[in-house]
Design a protein around this motif. Sequence first.
Motif, PDB file in Angstrom:
ATOM      1  N   LYS A 264      83.039 108.261  60.356  1.00 27.53           N
ATOM      2  CA  LYS A 264      83.419 109.617  59.946  1.00 27.53           C
ATOM      3  C   LYS A 264      84.276 109.587  58.674  1.00 27.53           C
ATOM      4  N   TYR A 265      85.133 108.576  58.525  1.00 25.60           N
ATOM      5  CA  TYR A 265      85.930 108.456  57.307  1.00 25.60           C
ATOM      6  C   TYR A 265      85.025 108.181  56.108  1.00 25.60           C
ATOM      7  N   LYS A 266      83.999 107.370  56.318  1.00 20.76           N
ATOM      8  CA  LYS A 266      83.024 107.110  55.246  1.00 20.76           C
ATOM      9  C   LYS A 266      82.290 108.405  54.898  1.00 20.76           C
ATOM     10  N   GLN A 267      81.910 109.147  55.920  1.00 20.46           N
ATOM     11  CA  GLN A 267      81.232 110.415  55.693  1.00 20.46           C
ATOM     12  C   GLN A 267      82.128 111.360  54.873  1.00 20.46           C
ATOM     13  N   ALA A 268      83.419 111.370  55.166  1.00 21.51           N
ATOM     14  CA  ALA A 268      84.365 112.203  54.414  1.00 21.51           C
ATOM     15  C   ALA A 268      84.426 111.761  52.951  1.00 21.51           C
ATOM     16  N   THR A 269      84.508 110.464  52.726  1.00 27.30           N
ATOM     17  CA  THR A 269      84.576 109.951  51.357  1.00 27.30           C
ATOM     18  C   THR A 269      83.306 110.288  50.588  1.00 27.30           C
ATOM     19  N   ASP A 270      82.170 110.132  51.246  1.00 24.35           N
ATOM     20  CA  ASP A 270      80.900 110.486  50.607  1.00 24.35           C
ATOM     21  C   ASP A 270      80.855 111.984  50.286  1.00 24.35           C
ATOM     22  N   TYR A 271      81.361 112.808  51.184  1.00 26.39           N
ATOM     23  CA  TYR A 271      81.392 114.251  50.976  1.00 26.39           C
ATOM     24  C   TYR A 271      82.273 114.603  49.767  1.00 26.39           C
TER      25      TYR A 271
ATOM     26  N   TYR B  70      80.999 116.680  46.631  1.00 29.64           N
ATOM     27  CA  TYR B  70      81.403 118.082  46.495  1.00 29.64           C
ATOM     28  C   TYR B  70      82.828 118.302  45.982  1.00 29.64           C
ATOM     29  N   GLY B  71      83.634 117.259  45.986  1.00 26.78           N
ATOM     30  CA  GLY B  71      85.003 117.379  45.488  1.00 26.78           C
ATOM     31  C   GLY B  71      86.034 117.614  46.585  1.00 26.78           C
ATOM     32  N   TYR B  72      87.289 117.456  46.216  1.00 26.79           N
ATOM     33  CA  TYR B  72      88.397 117.570  47.173  1.00 26.79           C
ATOM     34  C   TYR B  72      88.577 118.991  47.692  1.00 26.79           C
ATOM     35  N   GLU B  73      88.434 119.973  46.819  1.00 22.78           N
ATOM     36  CA  GLU B  73      88.650 121.351  47.252  1.00 22.78           C
ATOM     37  C   GLU B  73      87.675 121.745  48.362  1.00 22.78           C
ATOM     38  N   ALA B  74      86.409 121.422  48.181  1.00 24.36           N
ATOM     39  CA  ALA B  74      85.405 121.726  49.210  1.00 24.36           C
ATOM     40  C   ALA B  74      85.717 120.974  50.502  1.00 24.36           C
ATOM     41  N   PHE B  75      86.120 119.713  50.373  1.00 18.02           N
ATOM     42  CA  PHE B  75      86.463 118.920  51.554  1.00 18.02           C
ATOM     43  C   PHE B  75      87.646 119.534  52.299  1.00 18.02           C
ATOM     44  N   LEU B  76      88.692 119.894  51.569  1.00 21.28           N
ATOM     45  CA  LEU B  76      89.890 120.451  52.204  1.00 21.28           C
ATOM     46  C   LEU B  76      89.602 121.791  52.873  1.00 21.28           C
ATOM     47  N   ASN B  77      88.713 122.584  52.311  1.00 20.97           N
ATOM     48  CA  ASN B  77      88.350 123.853  52.942  1.00 20.97           C
ATOM     49  C   ASN B  77      87.710 123.636  54.303  1.00 20.97           C
ATOM     50  N   ILE B  78      86.896 122.603  54.412  1.00 23.66           N
ATOM     51  CA  ILE B  78      86.258 122.288  55.700  1.00 23.66           C
ATOM     52  C   ILE B  78      87.255 121.598  56.632  1.00 23.66           C
ATOM     53  N   ALA B  79      87.949 120.605  56.116  1.00 23.21           N
ATOM     54  CA  ALA B  79      88.856 119.796  56.940  1.00 23.21           C
ATOM     55  C   ALA B  79      89.991 120.632  57.533  1.00 23.21           C
ATOM     56  N   ASP B  80      90.353 121.699  56.871  1.00 19.11           N
ATOM     57  CA  ASP B  80      91.437 122.550  57.359  1.00 19.11           C
ATOM     58  C   ASP B  80      91.104 123.198  58.701  1.00 19.11           C
ATOM     59  N   THR B  81      89.843 123.186  59.088  1.00 15.00           N
ATOM     60  CA  THR B  81      89.443 123.772  60.373  1.00 15.00           C
ATOM     61  C   THR B  81      89.415 122.729  61.498  1.00 15.00           C
ATOM     62  N   TRP B  82      89.599 121.466  61.156  1.00 19.91           N
ATOM     63  CA  TRP B  82      89.503 120.391  62.140  1.00 19.91           C
ATOM     64  C   TRP B  82      90.761 120.289  62.997  1.00 19.91           C
ATOM     65  N   LYS B  83      90.611 119.629  64.136  1.00 22.74           N
ATOM     66  CA  LYS B  83      91.739 119.364  65.016  1.00 22.74           C
ATOM     67  C   LYS B  83      92.143 117.888  64.990  1.00 22.74           C
ATOM     68  N   ASN B  84      91.316 117.066  64.339  1.00 20.62           N
ATOM     69  CA  ASN B  84      91.537 115.611  64.260  1.00 20.62           C
ATOM     70  C   ASN B  84      91.416 115.144  62.812  1.00 20.62           C
ATOM     71  N   ALA B  85      91.473 113.838  62.620  1.00 19.97           N
ATOM     72  CA  ALA B  85      91.376 113.246  61.283  1.00 19.97           C
ATOM     73  C   ALA B  85      89.950 113.237  60.750  1.00 19.97           C
ATOM     74  N   HIS B  86      89.009 113.738  61.542  1.00 18.36           N
ATOM     75  CA  HIS B  86      87.617 113.859  61.131  1.00 18.36           C
ATOM     76  C   HIS B  86      86.996 115.023  61.878  1.00 18.36           C
ATOM     77  N   GLY B  87      85.874 115.490  61.389  1.00 15.11           N
ATOM     78  CA  GLY B  87      85.235 116.636  62.044  1.00 15.11           C
ATOM     79  C   GLY B  87      83.844 116.866  61.513  1.00 15.11           C
ATOM     80  N   LYS B  88      83.330 118.088  61.750  1.00 19.20           N
ATOM     81  CA  LYS B  88      81.958 118.445  61.355  1.00 19.20           C
ATOM     82  C   LYS B  88      81.962 119.103  59.986  1.00 19.20           C
ATOM     83  N   TYR B  89      80.840 118.925  59.299  1.00 22.50           N
ATOM     84  CA  TYR B  89      80.636 119.533  57.978  1.00 22.50           C
ATOM     85  C   TYR B  89      79.665 120.670  58.072  1.00 22.50           C
TER      86      TYR B  89
END
Length: 112
Positions: free
Chosen positions: A82-89, A93-112
């Motif tokens: 999942k960390y690799k998937q985050a890095t690839d994302y 798409y960039g950090y801003e797009a990642f942070l917009n999605i990650a802000d909805t997570w409850k853990n250090a990884h989640g769904k895209y």
Amino acid sequence: MSILDVGCCGAYCGTCPVLKDQTCKGCKIGYEDGERDILKAKCRIKVCCINRKQQSCADCNEYSSCSTVNDFYNKNSYKYRKYKQATDYIRMYGYEAFLNIADTWKNAHGKY
């Protein structure tokens, strides 16, 4: 929500209660101002990222061929994939797009 909430390896630390309580500095806080000594860091990914002045491995031109980060991602655990998937994302798409999605997570990884 901040780029500092993204670990060098792609983990999203913004959900971590210890970081939120400011009792943990994560993997980046304190190195630029000299409060922490990178020579004492044990994480090879962090050392590389900080020394190269990158926010995460997503910024590295050697990402796909780096044995340090790829050995980490190839460990036998769901979270490392999942960390690799985050890095690839982030790379795509960039950090801003990642942070917009990650802000909805409850853990250090989640769904895209």
